[in-house]
Scaffold this motif. Structure first.
Motif, PDB file in Angstrom:
ATOM      1  N   VAL A 105       0.843  -1.201   0.000  1.00 15.35           N
ATOM      2  CA  VAL A 105       0.000   0.000   0.000  1.00 15.35           C
ATOM      3  C   VAL A 105       0.876   1.247   0.000  1.00 15.35           C
ATOM      4  CG1 VAL A 105      -1.917   1.173   1.144  1.00 15.35           C
ATOM      5  CG2 VAL A 105      -1.694  -1.296   1.349  1.00 15.35           C
ATOM      6  N   ALA A 106       1.955   1.222   0.789  1.00 11.59           N
ATOM      7  CA  ALA A 106       2.853   2.373   0.871  1.00 11.59           C
ATOM      8  C   ALA A 106       3.522   2.646  -0.475  1.00 11.59           C
ATOM      9  CB  ALA A 106       3.907   2.132   1.956  1.00 11.59           C
ATOM     10  N   GLU A 107       3.942   1.595  -1.156  1.00 12.73           N
ATOM     11  CA  GLU A 107       4.565   1.770  -2.472  1.00 12.73           C
ATOM     12  C   GLU A 107       3.597   2.426  -3.448  1.00 12.73           C
ATOM     13  OE1 GLU A 107       6.023  -1.951  -3.849  1.00 12.73           O
ATOM     14  OE2 GLU A 107       7.752  -1.976  -2.500  1.00 12.73           O
ATOM     15  N   HIS A 108       2.344   1.963  -3.427  1.00  8.69           N
ATOM     16  CA  HIS A 108       1.349   2.542  -4.324  1.00  8.69           C
ATOM     17  C   HIS A 108       1.015   3.977  -3.899  1.00  8.69           C
ATOM     18  CE1 HIS A 108      -1.601   1.676  -7.535  1.00  8.69           C
ATOM     19  NE2 HIS A 108      -2.233   2.693  -6.989  1.00  8.69           N
ATOM     20  N   ALA A 109       0.997   4.223  -2.590  1.00  6.19           N
ATOM     21  CA  ALA A 109       0.728   5.574  -2.086  1.00  6.19           C
ATOM     22  C   ALA A 109       1.792   6.557  -2.571  1.00  6.19           C
ATOM     23  CB  ALA A 109       0.671   5.552  -0.558  1.00  6.19           C
ATOM     24  N   GLU A 110       3.055   6.133  -2.547  1.00  5.05           N
ATOM     25  CA  GLU A 110       4.142   6.996  -3.019  1.00  5.05           C
ATOM     26  C   GLU A 110       3.951   7.362  -4.488  1.00  5.05           C
ATOM     27  OE1 GLU A 110       8.049   5.985  -0.315  1.00  5.05           O
ATOM     28  OE2 GLU A 110       7.567   4.608  -1.946  1.00  5.05           O
ATOM     29  N   LYS A 111       3.619   6.369  -5.307  1.00  2.00           N
ATOM     30  CA  LYS A 111       3.410   6.627  -6.743  1.00  2.00           C
ATOM     31  C   LYS A 111       2.216   7.561  -6.959  1.00  2.00           C
ATOM     32  CE  LYS A 111       5.314   2.136  -8.107  1.00  2.00           C
ATOM     33  NZ  LYS A 111       5.013   0.792  -8.650  1.00  2.00           N
ATOM     34  N   LEU A 160       0.976   9.838  -4.853  1.00  2.00           N
ATOM     35  CA  LEU A 160       1.316  11.193  -4.422  1.00  2.00           C
ATOM     36  C   LEU A 160       2.245  11.880  -5.414  1.00  2.00           C
ATOM     37  CD1 LEU A 160       1.779  10.529  -0.595  1.00  2.00           C
ATOM     38  CD2 LEU A 160      -0.062  11.828  -1.680  1.00  2.00           C
ATOM     39  N   GLN A 161       3.118  11.098  -6.065  1.00  2.00           N
ATOM     40  CA  GLN A 161       3.984  11.662  -7.100  1.00  2.00           C
ATOM     41  C   GLN A 161       3.163  12.151  -8.290  1.00  2.00           C
ATOM     42  OE1 GLN A 161       6.762   8.507  -7.954  1.00  2.00           O
ATOM     43  NE2 GLN A 161       7.915   8.787  -6.050  1.00  2.00           N
ATOM     44  N   LEU A 162       2.143  11.360  -8.673  1.00  2.00           N
ATOM     45  CA  LEU A 162       1.262  11.775  -9.778  1.00  2.00           C
ATOM     46  C   LEU A 162       0.521  13.063  -9.423  1.00  2.00           C
ATOM     47  CD1 LEU A 162      -0.310   8.319 -10.767  1.00  2.00           C
ATOM     48  CD2 LEU A 162       1.285   9.659 -12.150  1.00  2.00           C
ATOM     49  N   VAL A 163       0.006  13.131  -8.199  1.00  2.00           N
ATOM     50  CA  VAL A 163      -0.724  14.328  -7.749  1.00  2.00           C
ATOM     51  C   VAL A 163       0.190  15.541  -7.738  1.00  2.00           C
ATOM     52  CG1 VAL A 163      -1.897  15.384  -5.781  1.00  2.00           C
ATOM     53  CG2 VAL A 163      -2.404  13.013  -6.408  1.00  2.00           C
ATOM     54  N   GLN A 164       1.408  15.345  -7.238  1.00  3.37           N
ATOM     55  CA  GLN A 164       2.363  16.451  -7.181  1.00  3.37           C
ATOM     56  C   GLN A 164       2.742  16.923  -8.583  1.00  3.37           C
ATOM     57  OE1 GLN A 164       3.499  18.043  -4.277  1.00  3.37           O
ATOM     58  NE2 GLN A 164       4.142  19.494  -5.868  1.00  3.37           N
ATOM     59  N   GLN A 165       2.935  15.979  -9.490  1.00  6.05           N
ATOM     60  CA  GLN A 165       3.288  16.331 -10.865  1.00  6.05           C
ATOM     61  C   GLN A 165       2.164  17.138 -11.527  1.00  6.05           C
ATOM     62  OE1 GLN A 165       4.582  12.964 -13.145  1.00  6.05           O
ATOM     63  NE2 GLN A 165       4.849  14.135 -15.037  1.00  6.05           N
ATOM     64  N   LEU A 166       0.923  16.761 -11.268  1.00  3.93           N
ATOM     65  CA  LEU A 166      -0.213  17.491 -11.816  1.00  3.93           C
ATOM     66  C   LEU A 166      -0.265  18.905 -11.243  1.00  3.93           C
ATOM     67  CD1 LEU A 166      -2.800  17.512 -13.539  1.00  3.93           C
ATOM     68  CD2 LEU A 166      -4.022  16.627 -11.543  1.00  3.93           C
ATOM     69  N   GLN A 167      -0.022  19.035  -9.955  1.00  6.83           N
ATOM     70  CA  GLN A 167      -0.024  20.358  -9.328  1.00  6.83           C
ATOM     71  C   GLN A 167       1.087  21.246  -9.901  1.00  6.83           C
ATOM     72  OE1 GLN A 167       0.322  19.501  -5.149  1.00  6.83           O
ATOM     73  NE2 GLN A 167      -1.890  19.124  -4.890  1.00  6.83           N
ATOM     74  N   ASP A 168       2.272  20.666 -10.088  1.00  2.00           N
ATOM     75  CA  ASP A 168       3.386  21.425 -10.660  1.00  2.00           C
ATOM     76  C   ASP A 168       3.040  21.912 -12.062  1.00  2.00           C
ATOM     77  OD1 ASP A 168       4.785  20.960  -8.346  1.00  2.00           O
ATOM     78  OD2 ASP A 168       6.001  19.320  -9.177  1.00  2.00           O
ATOM     79  N   ASN A 169       2.436  21.028 -12.860  1.00  2.68           N
ATOM     80  CA  ASN A 169       2.058  21.412 -14.221  1.00  2.68           C
ATOM     81  C   ASN A 169       1.032  22.538 -14.217  1.00  2.68           C
ATOM     82  OD1 ASN A 169       3.743  19.445 -15.158  1.00  2.68           O
ATOM     83  ND2 ASN A 169       2.162  18.190 -16.133  1.00  2.68           N
TER      84      ASN A 169
END
Length: 355
Positions: free
Chosen positions: A44-50, A52-61
């Motif tokens: 679950v933690a591994e998937h959570a990290e991925k 959150l990375q997607l969410v962060q990338q969208l916010q940066d864009n």
């Protein structure tokens, strides 16, 4: 959702730190429990990290797109990328929803498989042997190992009772919905009139207990030894190798005579006793928490009729989820994935609905 995911990552890091603590590693019970917790939370933690990375990338864009000085061509590329990111986040949300469903803490355990002939005499005993072959073949396809702990055979190749240990990664998660009464409808070979007979067997799937799970005091058990009976090799009727263990507080009795040595029979009987006591304790705890013992896909009660095997029609029906499959020969040959996956999917759907 993001707050919950950060909590999961924090808990994963906390468990990792605890597992490196000498005070924990020297405490077998705590270390075993934390190791289980880590094995459960890590995927679950591994998937959570991925996620959150997607969410962060969208916010940066989106921040870059809000910049008036952003290049026009770059904006077009990021808008296309954002569409892909949004879809990836939606897909990730769905997977996380399933991963975050309440976990059965026993899913990764080995299992004790118990099959007993019920109504139907010799025909029920033969059906018990058919069920054992089905489970053994299925276990083989999954890379599991099946070891017979105790059996009571009849002369024509059937079993009054057979108990086996199934070991491997995630055994209990694949077998746990098999507990209950299995009914068979077929024409026995001895039936000259071609009439269909109905007989039944009960199946129990117990999570295998470890010593840290169940405390059995020596004063609470009585061990009797006697000469084994029936087919079984040269040791039968010559040495007192068979073992019967009686657990006084619960009234549970376990016998084992399949092994040639008294020591091995005692070890296997204790394994079965531990599993039954562990299952009993968990059942009582579940009943106390919920007011009534009831799992999502049936109660697991051995008296509950869960499935019918109709030989003349080549049909298997699981009554809990109203599933009928016309591939009885393949299922009895060990091809059980479609059936078990359907039960697991139904269980997940019920958990989602409950949330």
């Amino acid at each position: 959702m993001n707050t919950r995911l950060h909590d999961i990552l924090h808990r994963r890091d906390e468990i990792t730190s605890l597992l490196a603590d000498p005070d924990i590693t020297s405490n077998n019970k705590k270390f075993t429990q934390l190791s289980r917790d880590f094995a459960e939370i890590e995927p679950v933690a591994e998937h959570a990290e991925k996620h959150l990375q997607l969410v962060q990338q969208l916010q940066d864009n989106q921040e870059m797109l809000a910049d008036p000085d952003c290049d026009h061509e770059l904006k077009e590329l990021m808008e296309e990328e954002n569409l892909e990111l949004k879809q990836a986040i939606l897909d990730s949300d769905e997977q996380l929803t399933l991963l975050l469903l309440p976990k059965d803490p026993n899913d990764q355990r080995n299992a004790i498989l118990e099959i007993r002939a019920g109504t139907g005499g010799d025909e029920a005993a033969l059906f018990a042997a058919d069920l054992f072959r089905m489970y053994s073949r299925y276990a083989e396809t999954q890379g599991f190992k099946v070891s017979i702990l105790s059996s009571s055979e009849i002369g024509i190749g059937g079993y009054k009772e057979i108990i086996a240990q199934v070991t491997g990664q995630g055994v209990f998660s694949r077998f746990k919905f098999e507990s209950g009464t299995h009914r068979v409808q077929r024409v026995p070979e001895t039936e000259s009139g071609g009439r269909i007979h109905t007989s039944a067997c009960t199946v129990a799937i117990l999570p295998e207990a470890e010593e840290v799970d169940v405390n059995i005091r020596p004063d609470d058990i009585r061990i009797d030894v006697y000469r084994a009976s029936g087919a079984g090799g040269q040791h039968v009727n010559k040495t007192e190798s068979a073992v019967r263990i009686t657990h006084a507080p619960s009234g549970l009795v376990v016998t084992c005579q399949d092994q040639a040595s008294q020591h091995k029979n005692k070890a296997q009987a204790m394994k079965v006793l531990q599993a039954r006591l562990f299952d009993k304790e968990q059942s009582e705890a579940n009943a106390e928490r919920s007011g009534i013992r009831k799992d999502m896909v049936g109660s697991g009660d051995r008296s509950e009729r869960i499935r019918t095997y109709n030989y003349p029609q080549g049909r298997l029906t699981d009554h809990r989820i109203n599933l009928t499959l016309y591939k009885l020969d393949q299922i009895l040959g060990g091809d059980m994935n479609e059936l078990i996956d359907a039960l697991l999917s139904h269980h997940q759907a019920e958990l989602l609905a409950a949330q």
